[in-house]
Motif scaffolding. Sequence first.
Motif, PDB file in Angstrom:
ATOM      1  N   MET A 125       3.836   5.172   2.426  1.00  0.00           N
ATOM      2  CA  MET A 125       2.494   5.110   2.469  1.00  0.00           C
ATOM      3  C   MET A 125       2.393   3.898   2.329  1.00  0.00           C
ATOM      4  O   MET A 125       3.062   2.793   2.200  1.00  0.00           O
ATOM      5  CB  MET A 125       2.107   5.776   0.290  1.00  0.00           C
ATOM      6  CG  MET A 125       2.445   6.728   0.726  1.00  0.00           C
ATOM      7  SD  MET A 125       2.499   7.555  -0.999  1.00  0.00           S
ATOM      8  CE  MET A 125       0.145   7.726  -1.056  1.00  0.00           C
ATOM      9  N   ARG A 126       0.793   3.168   2.759  1.00  0.00           N
ATOM     10  CA  ARG A 126       0.680   1.860   2.949  1.00  0.00           C
ATOM     11  C   ARG A 126       1.044   0.749   2.136  1.00  0.00           C
ATOM     12  O   ARG A 126       1.775  -0.588   2.357  1.00  0.00           O
ATOM     13  CB  ARG A 126      -0.785   1.698   3.303  1.00  0.00           C
ATOM     14  CG  ARG A 126      -1.975   2.528   2.913  1.00  0.00           C
ATOM     15  CD  ARG A 126      -3.013   2.035   2.936  1.00  0.00           C
ATOM     16  NE  ARG A 126      -4.226   2.649   2.063  1.00  0.00           N
ATOM     17  CZ  ARG A 126      -3.834   1.740   0.909  1.00  0.00           C
ATOM     18  NH1 ARG A 126      -3.222   0.562   0.234  1.00  0.00           N
ATOM     19  NH2 ARG A 126      -5.021   2.522  -0.439  1.00  0.00           N
ATOM     20  N   GLN A 127       0.635   1.403   0.638  1.00  0.00           N
ATOM     21  CA  GLN A 127       0.890   0.332  -0.285  1.00  0.00           C
ATOM     22  C   GLN A 127       2.205   0.609  -0.764  1.00  0.00           C
ATOM     23  O   GLN A 127       2.652  -0.704  -1.747  1.00  0.00           O
ATOM     24  CB  GLN A 127       0.092   0.723  -1.585  1.00  0.00           C
ATOM     25  CG  GLN A 127       0.306   2.295  -1.669  1.00  0.00           C
ATOM     26  CD  GLN A 127      -0.230   3.228  -1.393  1.00  0.00           C
ATOM     27  OE1 GLN A 127      -0.203   3.668  -0.278  1.00  0.00           O
ATOM     28  NE2 GLN A 127      -1.348   4.044  -2.133  1.00  0.00           N
ATOM     29  N   VAL A 128       3.114   1.537  -0.632  1.00  0.00           N
ATOM     30  CA  VAL A 128       4.562   1.560  -1.368  1.00  0.00           C
ATOM     31  C   VAL A 128       5.672   0.507  -0.109  1.00  0.00           C
ATOM     32  O   VAL A 128       5.750   0.518   0.983  1.00  0.00           O
ATOM     33  CB  VAL A 128       5.140   2.622  -1.083  1.00  0.00           C
ATOM     34  CG1 VAL A 128       6.668   2.847  -1.549  1.00  0.00           C
ATOM     35  CG2 VAL A 128       4.144   3.552  -2.303  1.00  0.00           C
ATOM     36  N   VAL A 129       6.305  -0.188  -1.274  1.00  0.00           N
ATOM     37  CA  VAL A 129       7.510  -0.880   0.077  1.00  0.00           C
ATOM     38  C   VAL A 129       8.510  -0.508  -1.088  1.00  0.00           C
ATOM     39  O   VAL A 129       8.546   0.105  -1.566  1.00  0.00           O
ATOM     40  CB  VAL A 129       7.446  -2.735   0.240  1.00  0.00           C
ATOM     41  CG1 VAL A 129       5.512  -3.294   0.500  1.00  0.00           C
ATOM     42  CG2 VAL A 129       6.983  -3.002  -1.341  1.00  0.00           C
ATOM     43  N   THR A 130       9.325  -1.125  -0.789  1.00  0.00           N
ATOM     44  CA  THR A 130      11.160  -0.910  -0.535  1.00  0.00           C
ATOM     45  C   THR A 130      11.395  -2.659  -1.003  1.00  0.00           C
ATOM     46  O   THR A 130      11.593  -3.571   0.037  1.00  0.00           O
ATOM     47  CB  THR A 130      12.038  -0.994  -0.178  1.00  0.00           C
ATOM     48  OG1 THR A 130      11.614   0.878   0.375  1.00  0.00           O
ATOM     49  CG2 THR A 130      13.259  -0.350  -0.727  1.00  0.00           C
ATOM     50  N   SER A 131      12.177  -3.231  -2.311  1.00  0.00           N
ATOM     51  CA  SER A 131      12.659  -4.333  -2.022  1.00  0.00           C
ATOM     52  C   SER A 131      13.180  -4.656  -3.483  1.00  0.00           C
ATOM     53  O   SER A 131      13.563  -4.404  -4.855  1.00  0.00           O
ATOM     54  CB  SER A 131      11.029  -5.337  -3.008  1.00  0.00           C
ATOM     55  OG  SER A 131      12.135  -6.647  -3.768  1.00  0.00           O
ATOM     56  N   ALA A 132      14.990  -4.924  -3.238  1.00  0.00           N
ATOM     57  CA  ALA A 132      15.679  -5.078  -4.263  1.00  0.00           C
ATOM     58  C   ALA A 132      15.889  -6.231  -4.512  1.00  0.00           C
ATOM     59  O   ALA A 132      15.780  -5.931  -6.140  1.00  0.00           O
ATOM     60  CB  ALA A 132      17.551  -5.083  -3.368  1.00  0.00           C
ATOM     61  N   ALA A 133      14.966  -7.172  -4.580  1.00  0.00           N
ATOM     62  CA  ALA A 133      14.761  -8.537  -5.295  1.00  0.00           C
ATOM     63  C   ALA A 133      13.557  -7.845  -6.416  1.00  0.00           C
ATOM     64  O   ALA A 133      13.978  -8.759  -7.558  1.00  0.00           O
ATOM     65  CB  ALA A 133      14.506  -9.574  -4.143  1.00  0.00           C
ATOM     66  N   VAL A 134      12.645  -7.386  -5.937  1.00  0.00           N
ATOM     67  CA  VAL A 134      11.589  -7.429  -7.056  1.00  0.00           C
ATOM     68  C   VAL A 134      12.228  -5.465  -8.341  1.00  0.00           C
ATOM     69  O   VAL A 134      12.437  -6.609  -9.600  1.00  0.00           O
ATOM     70  CB  VAL A 134      10.467  -6.205  -7.041  1.00  0.00           C
ATOM     71  CG1 VAL A 134       9.680  -5.846  -7.307  1.00  0.00           C
ATOM     72  CG2 VAL A 134       9.579  -7.680  -5.584  1.00  0.00           C
ATOM     73  N   HIS A 135      13.127  -5.683  -8.150  1.00  0.00           N
ATOM     74  CA  HIS A 135      14.012  -4.408  -9.532  1.00  0.00           C
ATOM     75  C   HIS A 135      14.876  -5.086  -9.876  1.00  0.00           C
ATOM     76  O   HIS A 135      15.380  -5.369 -10.664  1.00  0.00           O
ATOM     77  CB  HIS A 135      14.137  -3.205  -8.780  1.00  0.00           C
ATOM     78  CG  HIS A 135      13.245  -2.647  -8.662  1.00  0.00           C
ATOM     79  ND1 HIS A 135      12.589  -1.816  -8.965  1.00  0.00           N
ATOM     80  CD2 HIS A 135      12.133  -2.401  -7.597  1.00  0.00           C
ATOM     81  CE1 HIS A 135      11.501  -1.032  -9.027  1.00  0.00           C
ATOM     82  NE2 HIS A 135      11.195  -1.349  -8.438  1.00  0.00           N
ATOM     83  N   ALA A 136      15.525  -6.123  -9.726  1.00  0.00           N
ATOM     84  CA  ALA A 136      17.069  -6.670 -10.098  1.00  0.00           C
ATOM     85  C   ALA A 136      16.874  -7.569 -11.061  1.00  0.00           C
ATOM     86  O   ALA A 136      17.315  -7.036 -11.869  1.00  0.00           O
ATOM     87  CB  ALA A 136      17.945  -7.893  -8.542  1.00  0.00           C
ATOM     88  N   GLN A 137      15.896  -8.181 -11.452  1.00  0.00           N
ATOM     89  CA  GLN A 137      15.814  -8.610 -13.136  1.00  0.00           C
ATOM     90  C   GLN A 137      14.758  -8.300 -14.037  1.00  0.00           C
ATOM     91  O   GLN A 137      14.556  -9.148 -15.194  1.00  0.00           O
ATOM     92  CB  GLN A 137      15.674 -10.050 -13.157  1.00  0.00           C
ATOM     93  CG  GLN A 137      17.337 -10.718 -12.397  1.00  0.00           C
ATOM     94  CD  GLN A 137      18.611 -10.381 -13.146  1.00  0.00           C
ATOM     95  OE1 GLN A 137      18.024 -10.745 -13.826  1.00  0.00           O
ATOM     96  NE2 GLN A 137      19.139 -10.836 -12.157  1.00  0.00           N
ATOM     97  N   GLU A 138      14.105  -7.043 -13.322  1.00  0.00           N
ATOM     98  CA  GLU A 138      12.575  -6.750 -13.445  1.00  0.00           C
ATOM     99  C   GLU A 138      12.776  -5.994 -15.050  1.00  0.00           C
ATOM    100  O   GLU A 138      13.222  -4.681 -15.031  1.00  0.00           O
ATOM    101  CB  GLU A 138      12.131  -6.058 -12.871  1.00  0.00           C
ATOM    102  CG  GLU A 138      10.459  -5.477 -13.289  1.00  0.00           C
ATOM    103  CD  GLU A 138       9.345  -6.441 -14.218  1.00  0.00           C
ATOM    104  OE1 GLU A 138       9.885  -6.528 -14.777  1.00  0.00           O
ATOM    105  OE2 GLU A 138       9.367  -7.913 -12.838  1.00  0.00           O
ATOM    106  N   HIS A 139      12.789  -6.196 -16.343  1.00  0.00           N
ATOM    107  CA  HIS A 139      12.853  -5.999 -17.350  1.00  0.00           C
ATOM    108  C   HIS A 139      11.539  -4.132 -17.451  1.00  0.00           C
ATOM    109  O   HIS A 139      11.868  -3.849 -18.876  1.00  0.00           O
ATOM    110  CB  HIS A 139      13.075  -6.740 -19.158  1.00  0.00           C
ATOM    111  CG  HIS A 139      11.367  -7.555 -18.970  1.00  0.00           C
ATOM    112  ND1 HIS A 139      11.389  -8.520 -18.275  1.00  0.00           N
ATOM    113  CD2 HIS A 139       9.991  -6.972 -19.557  1.00  0.00           C
ATOM    114  CE1 HIS A 139       9.758  -8.760 -18.493  1.00  0.00           C
ATOM    115  NE2 HIS A 139       9.474  -7.762 -20.261  1.00  0.00           N
ATOM    116  N   SER A 140      10.279  -5.123 -16.979  1.00  0.00           N
ATOM    117  CA  SER A 140       9.662  -3.563 -17.844  1.00  0.00           C
ATOM    118  C   SER A 140       9.590  -2.450 -17.394  1.00  0.00           C
ATOM    119  O   SER A 140       9.041  -1.369 -18.382  1.00  0.00           O
ATOM    120  CB  SER A 140       7.873  -3.973 -16.818  1.00  0.00           C
ATOM    121  OG  SER A 140       8.004  -3.304 -15.463  1.00  0.00           O
ATOM    122  N   LEU A 141      10.860  -2.370 -16.366  1.00  0.00           N
ATOM    123  CA  LEU A 141      11.319  -0.839 -16.112  1.00  0.00           C
ATOM    124  C   LEU A 141      12.397  -0.781 -17.026  1.00  0.00           C
ATOM    125  O   LEU A 141      12.205   0.526 -17.145  1.00  0.00           O
ATOM    126  CB  LEU A 141      11.252  -0.095 -14.935  1.00  0.00           C
ATOM    127  CG  LEU A 141       9.732  -0.948 -13.798  1.00  0.00           C
ATOM    128  CD1 LEU A 141      10.038  -0.326 -12.243  1.00  0.00           C
ATOM    129  CD2 LEU A 141       8.533  -0.376 -14.499  1.00  0.00           C
TER     130      LEU A 141
END
Length: 276
Positions: A125-141
């Motif tokens: 989907m055009r608005q979906v990307v894959t990024s390990a960096a975004v998730h690495a330190q993200e606490h909200s999830l």
Amino acid sequence: MHAIRPAAVAGSFYPGNSQALAAAIDEFLSHAAADSRPATDSQTLKAPPKAIIVPHAGYIYSGQAAATAYARLAPWRDSIKRVVLLGPVHRVAVRGLALPDTEAFATPLGTVALDLNAIASISDMRQVVTSAAVHAQEHSLEVQLPFLQSVLDDFRLIPLAVGDATADDVAEVLDALWGGAETIIVVSSDLSHYLPYQLAATVDKSTADDILNMKSTLTHQQACGSTPVNGMLVAAKRHQLHPTLLSLCNSGDTAGDKERVVGYASFMFTGATSHA
């Protein structure tokens, strides 16, 4: 692809020891069950909530508010098999909705497998990307996972860190993942940030009313997760869900001072067939 995304905020946002973490969540859930109002008690529902909104601060601040929503999932621990989890990015900016580059997320309570088939179905989907960096330190999830591990048995996860996107972008992804009663949507968001106690209470009450009225125009000043909340509200309106406010408070009510507080709320969204 990396196999497992390790816990990044265990020991800071929530206990890093598995026994202490399990005990803390059990206590939150016990209080939530004891305080449950009959009008919103999940025992009066015929089907699980389709979506919840929960806060994502440290557990000492917002854990009890989050538990009021998670307690509503426990009666369906055997039937909810898939969790679509959305939260705002705090550390790494991204355009669109970011998937991780992993097969599982780890917490002190164990690992949560990702739904790789569902992830593959939206990855183009055009608005979906894959990024390990975004998730690495993200606490909200991450802070939602121990609660989910405690109230559900065998489930798979689709974690989406939401950055620069529109409400329609989010709603389109949710529609693609909507599923049936086996799928629940969890949106992670706090409310206002760093206002004096009384002003925050007024602002957050207005924001809660907007959510209850399904107004998908929340700003980042009202809620740090306004983009995923707005997107979920667009989809919820389309699917004729009904919102219920379960908890509304701020850090001045829990473990912080009253000079600069952060607001928290929990909601559940049910379908017409959910009610007795």
